[in-house]
Design a protein around this motif. Structure first.
Motif, PDB file in Angstrom:
ATOM      1  N   LYS A  41       0.887  -1.359  -0.171  1.00  0.00           N
ATOM      2  CA  LYS A  41       0.001   0.082  -0.038  1.00  0.00           C
ATOM      3  C   LYS A  41       0.884   1.209  -0.039  1.00  0.00           C
ATOM      4  CE  LYS A  41      -4.713  -1.182   1.631  1.00  0.00           C
ATOM      5  NZ  LYS A  41      -5.343  -1.384   2.751  1.00  0.00           N
ATOM      6  N   GLY A  42       1.945   1.081   0.545  1.00  0.00           N
ATOM      7  CA  GLY A  42       2.968   2.344   0.648  1.00  0.00           C
ATOM      8  C   GLY A  42       3.443   2.616  -0.755  1.00  0.00           C
ATOM      9  N   ALA A  43       3.710   1.520  -1.618  1.00  0.00           N
ATOM     10  CA  ALA A  43       4.120   1.871  -2.969  1.00  0.00           C
ATOM     11  C   ALA A  43       2.940   2.405  -3.727  1.00  0.00           C
ATOM     12  CB  ALA A  43       4.428   0.246  -3.389  1.00  0.00           C
ATOM     13  N   GLU A  44       1.565   2.277  -3.413  1.00  0.00           N
ATOM     14  CA  GLU A  44       0.621   2.653  -4.045  1.00  0.00           C
ATOM     15  C   GLU A  44       0.488   4.044  -3.841  1.00  0.00           C
ATOM     16  OE1 GLU A  44       0.186  -0.241  -6.046  1.00  0.00           O
ATOM     17  OE2 GLU A  44      -2.109   0.466  -6.256  1.00  0.00           O
ATOM     18  N   VAL A  45       0.667   4.598  -2.508  1.00  0.00           N
ATOM     19  CA  VAL A  45       0.721   5.739  -2.102  1.00  0.00           C
ATOM     20  C   VAL A  45       1.773   6.511  -2.675  1.00  0.00           C
ATOM     21  CG1 VAL A  45       0.885   7.352  -0.023  1.00  0.00           C
ATOM     22  CG2 VAL A  45      -0.568   5.294   0.235  1.00  0.00           C
ATOM     23  N   PHE A  46       2.939   6.126  -2.955  1.00  0.00           N
ATOM     24  CA  PHE A  46       4.096   6.622  -3.419  1.00  0.00           C
ATOM     25  C   PHE A  46       3.881   7.036  -4.852  1.00  0.00           C
ATOM     26  CE2 PHE A  46       7.819   6.520  -5.978  1.00  0.00           C
ATOM     27  CZ  PHE A  46       8.498   7.387  -5.189  1.00  0.00           C
ATOM     28  N   ALA A  47       3.458   6.055  -5.385  1.00  0.00           N
ATOM     29  CA  ALA A  47       2.892   6.038  -6.827  1.00  0.00           C
ATOM     30  C   ALA A  47       2.057   7.233  -7.347  1.00  0.00           C
ATOM     31  CB  ALA A  47       2.814   4.525  -7.533  1.00  0.00           C
ATOM     32  N   ALA A  48       1.125   7.028  -6.406  1.00  0.00           N
ATOM     33  CA  ALA A  48       0.009   8.136  -6.688  1.00  0.00           C
ATOM     34  C   ALA A  48       0.377   9.536  -6.696  1.00  0.00           C
ATOM     35  CB  ALA A  48      -1.210   7.902  -5.808  1.00  0.00           C
ATOM     36  N   GLU A  49       1.181   9.893  -5.395  1.00  0.00           N
ATOM     37  CA  GLU A  49       1.711  10.935  -5.098  1.00  0.00           C
ATOM     38  C   GLU A  49       2.842  11.521  -6.256  1.00  0.00           C
ATOM     39  OE1 GLU A  49       0.432  12.967  -2.918  1.00  0.00           O
ATOM     40  OE2 GLU A  49       1.806  14.714  -2.818  1.00  0.00           O
ATOM     41  N   PHE A  50       3.604  10.510  -6.725  1.00  0.00           N
ATOM     42  CA  PHE A  50       4.396  11.025  -7.572  1.00  0.00           C
ATOM     43  C   PHE A  50       3.913  11.053  -8.942  1.00  0.00           C
ATOM     44  CE2 PHE A  50       7.795  10.160 -10.859  1.00  0.00           C
ATOM     45  CZ  PHE A  50       9.037  10.618 -10.095  1.00  0.00           C
ATOM     46  N   ILE A  51       2.931  10.560  -9.288  1.00  0.00           N
ATOM     47  CA  ILE A  51       2.355  10.729 -10.739  1.00  0.00           C
ATOM     48  C   ILE A  51       1.316  12.349 -10.827  1.00  0.00           C
ATOM     49  CG2 ILE A  51       0.846   9.674 -12.361  1.00  0.00           C
ATOM     50  CD1 ILE A  51       1.901   7.059 -11.804  1.00  0.00           C
ATOM     51  N   TYR A  52       0.788  12.303  -9.696  1.00  0.00           N
ATOM     52  CA  TYR A  52       0.007  13.430  -9.468  1.00  0.00           C
ATOM     53  C   TYR A  52      -0.443  13.845  -8.310  1.00  0.00           C
ATOM     54  CZ  TYR A  52      -4.330  15.980 -11.649  1.00  0.00           C
ATOM     55  OH  TYR A  52      -5.194  16.662 -12.228  1.00  0.00           O
ATOM     56  N   VAL A  73      -8.513   8.202 -10.727  1.00  0.00           N
ATOM     57  CA  VAL A  73      -9.413   9.585 -10.221  1.00  0.00           C
ATOM     58  C   VAL A  73     -10.221   8.957  -9.208  1.00  0.00           C
ATOM     59  CG1 VAL A  73     -10.866  11.206 -11.399  1.00  0.00           C
ATOM     60  CG2 VAL A  73      -9.030  10.574 -12.662  1.00  0.00           C
ATOM     61  N   ARG A  74     -10.970   7.939  -9.438  1.00  0.00           N
ATOM     62  CA  ARG A  74     -11.967   7.452  -8.500  1.00  0.00           C
ATOM     63  C   ARG A  74     -11.336   7.316  -7.194  1.00  0.00           C
ATOM     64  NH1 ARG A  74     -13.299   2.806  -7.583  1.00  0.00           N
ATOM     65  NH2 ARG A  74     -12.178   1.767  -9.133  1.00  0.00           N
ATOM     66  N   LYS A  75     -10.448   6.582  -7.200  1.00  0.00           N
ATOM     67  CA  LYS A  75      -9.599   6.269  -5.623  1.00  0.00           C
ATOM     68  C   LYS A  75      -9.381   7.521  -5.083  1.00  0.00           C
ATOM     69  CE  LYS A  75      -8.102   1.640  -5.855  1.00  0.00           C
ATOM     70  NZ  LYS A  75      -6.692   0.835  -6.013  1.00  0.00           N
ATOM     71  N   ARG A  76      -8.779   8.548  -5.811  1.00  0.00           N
ATOM     72  CA  ARG A  76      -8.317   9.979  -5.245  1.00  0.00           C
ATOM     73  C   ARG A  76      -9.585  10.577  -4.808  1.00  0.00           C
ATOM     74  NH1 ARG A  76      -3.818  13.043  -6.512  1.00  0.00           N
ATOM     75  NH2 ARG A  76      -2.236  11.343  -5.479  1.00  0.00           N
ATOM     76  N   LEU A  77     -10.498  10.597  -5.590  1.00  0.00           N
ATOM     77  CA  LEU A  77     -11.696  11.386  -4.932  1.00  0.00           C
ATOM     78  C   LEU A  77     -12.284  10.692  -3.632  1.00  0.00           C
ATOM     79  CD1 LEU A  77     -13.632  11.726  -8.455  1.00  0.00           C
ATOM     80  CD2 LEU A  77     -12.657  13.703  -6.862  1.00  0.00           C
ATOM     81  N   GLU A  78     -12.344   9.137  -3.662  1.00  0.00           N
ATOM     82  CA  GLU A  78     -12.598   8.650  -2.469  1.00  0.00           C
ATOM     83  C   GLU A  78     -11.668   9.089  -1.527  1.00  0.00           C
ATOM     84  OE1 GLU A  78     -12.799   4.319  -3.219  1.00  0.00           O
ATOM     85  OE2 GLU A  78     -12.289   3.955  -1.076  1.00  0.00           O
ATOM     86  N   ARG A  79     -10.407   8.974  -1.552  1.00  0.00           N
ATOM     87  CA  ARG A  79      -9.580   9.445  -0.375  1.00  0.00           C
ATOM     88  C   ARG A  79      -9.841  11.010   0.226  1.00  0.00           C
ATOM     89  NH1 ARG A  79      -4.024  11.267  -0.697  1.00  0.00           N
ATOM     90  NH2 ARG A  79      -4.245  12.159   1.336  1.00  0.00           N
TER      91      ARG A  79
END
Ligand SMILES: [Zn+2]
Length: 212
Positions: free
Chosen positions: A115-126, A165-171
């Motif tokens: 999950k940490g890698a997902e968090v990292f990737a999401a922040e890095f890309i956008y 986009v959906r996951k980010r809006l959810e967060r």
């Protein structure tokens, strides 16, 4: 545990932002070519090959070589996300990997690291801050399917999927977890904006004529 988990994710977000600065990443200009440049700078080999469906990519390293195997046939956005996900393992988990950790979709065993890698990737890309700024242009109204599609088509600067986009809006608490279960965003997008060029018959025929 909640606090240390939050702190872990926060540290990874900061790592993502500092790596963006280091590699001069601009959201709108970050795609597969730019990701490959980072891989080259870090001397990581990319190995495209068939992988089981539970795996998008695997990070591997030993004393000499570092490589990432990536599944053939993934669309562009998930490929980009997977490549950046693996960079987190490269920058944050090398000790674990050397000790025999294998990255996989096995969330039970490696849940926090993955999950940490997902968090990292999401922040890095956008980065969340840019995303939050960008969504303002569509107003305060509630988020439905068409608004998400409009955002992705007209506002979004990053190369990300509808799932992203959906996951980010959810967060951000703007949509609920199961709100869009079963929605086919791509299909709806084609209804609103028309069939993309590359899927249109005359275009395919022309391309076929050219290559034959
Ligand atoms: Zn992973």
């Amino acid at each position: 545990m909640v606090t240390s988990r939050t702190a872990y994710y926060e540290a990874l977000r900061e790592l993502a932002l500092s790596k963006r600065t280091e590699f001069d990443v601009k959201t709108a200009g970050f795609g597969l070519r730019e990701a490959r440049q980072i891989y080259r700078a870090e001397a990581i080999t990319i190995d495209r090959r068939p992988l089981p469906s539970c795996l998008k990519a695997i990070y591997m390293c030993d004393e000499v070589d570092v490589s990432v195997a990536i599944r053939i046939g993934l669309p562009m956005e998930p490929t980009l996300f997977a490549l950046v996900h693996e960079l987190k393992h490269h920058w944050a988990d090398q000790e674990l990997v050397r000790a025999g950790y294998v990255t996989c979709g096995d969330y039970n065993q490696n849940e926090l690291v993955e999950k940490g890698a997902e968090v990292f990737a999401a922040e890095f890309i956008y980065p969340v801050a840019e995303f939050s700024d960008d969504i303002k242009s569509l107003g305060d109204g509630k988020w439905d399917v068409d608004k998400i599609i409009r955002f992705k088509r007209e506002v979004c600067r990053a190369k990300v999927s509808y799932t992203f986009v959906r996951k980010r809006l959810e967060r951000l608490g703007l949509v609920s977890r199961d709100q869009f279960d079963g929605v086919k965003f791509q299909k709806r997008e084609e209804e609103i904006y028309g069939t993309p060029l590359y899927k249109q018959r005359w275009f395919r025929d022309r391309r076929r004529a050219r290559t034959s």
